[in-house]
Design a protein around this motif. Structure first.
Motif, mmCIF file in Angstrom:
data_model
loop_
_atom_site.group_PDB
_atom_site.id
_atom_site.type_symbol
_atom_site.label_atom_id
_atom_site.label_comp_id
_atom_site.label_asym_id
_atom_site.label_seq_id
_atom_site.Cartn_x
_atom_site.Cartn_y
_atom_site.Cartn_z
ATOM 1 N N HIS A 68 0.854 -1.180 0.000
ATOM 2 C CA HIS A 68 0.000 0.000 0.000
ATOM 3 C C HIS A 68 0.897 1.239 0.000
ATOM 4 C CE1 HIS A 68 -2.921 2.979 1.465
ATOM 5 N NE2 HIS A 68 -3.823 2.179 0.930
ATOM 6 N N LYS A 69 0.415 2.282 -0.618
ATOM 7 C CA LYS A 69 1.188 3.519 -0.760
ATOM 8 C C LYS A 69 1.623 4.072 0.595
ATOM 9 C CE LYS A 69 -1.175 7.083 -1.957
ATOM 10 N NZ LYS A 69 -1.927 8.148 -2.645
ATOM 11 N N THR A 71 1.926 2.451 3.415
ATOM 12 C CA THR A 71 2.857 1.529 4.071
ATOM 13 C C THR A 71 4.275 1.814 3.607
ATOM 14 O OG1 THR A 71 1.158 -0.184 4.173
ATOM 15 C CG2 THR A 71 3.439 -0.904 4.408
#
Length: 86
Positions: A68-69, A71
Motif C-alpha cells: 500500500h502507498k 505503508t
C-alpha cells in the motif's frame, strides 16, 4: 472445486501471481534489512547507500500493487529518520 473453465483459469493465474508477488515482497524486505543492518553497525555511508537502493524498490512495490502507498511511505520515512539520526 472450480467447475467452470474461467474459474479454473483464475485459480491457475492466482497461483502464478501469488508466487510472483511473494518474491517481490521478499526482495523489498531484503533491501530494508540491508538498511537496518547498516544502521545496527553504525555505518552512516553504508546505511545511506542502502537506503538509496531501497527507495526505488519500495516505490516499485507500490506500483506493482504488492504494498500500500502509505505503508511504503511509512517505512521510507522511518528508515530515513533513523539514517539521518546516525
Amino acid at each position: 472445486m472450480a467447475n467452470t473453465p474461467q474459474a479454473r483459469k483464475r485459480i491457475r493465474r492466482n497461483e502464478r501471481r501469488a508466487e510472483i508477488n511473494t518474491n517481490r515482497v521478499s526482495r523489498i524486505r531484503t533491501f530494508i534489512k540491508k538498511v537496518e543492518t547498516a544502521l545496527a553497525g553504525g555505518d552512516k555511508t553504508a546505511a545511506t547507500e542502502a537506503l538509496k537502493a531501497a527507495q526505488p524498490e519500495l516505490a516499485r512495490g507500490v506500483a506493482r500493487g504488492v504494498l500500500h502507498k502509505n505503508t511504503a511511505a511509512r517505512k521510507m520515512s522511518r528508515l530515513s529518520k533513523r539514517v539521518s539520526a546516525l
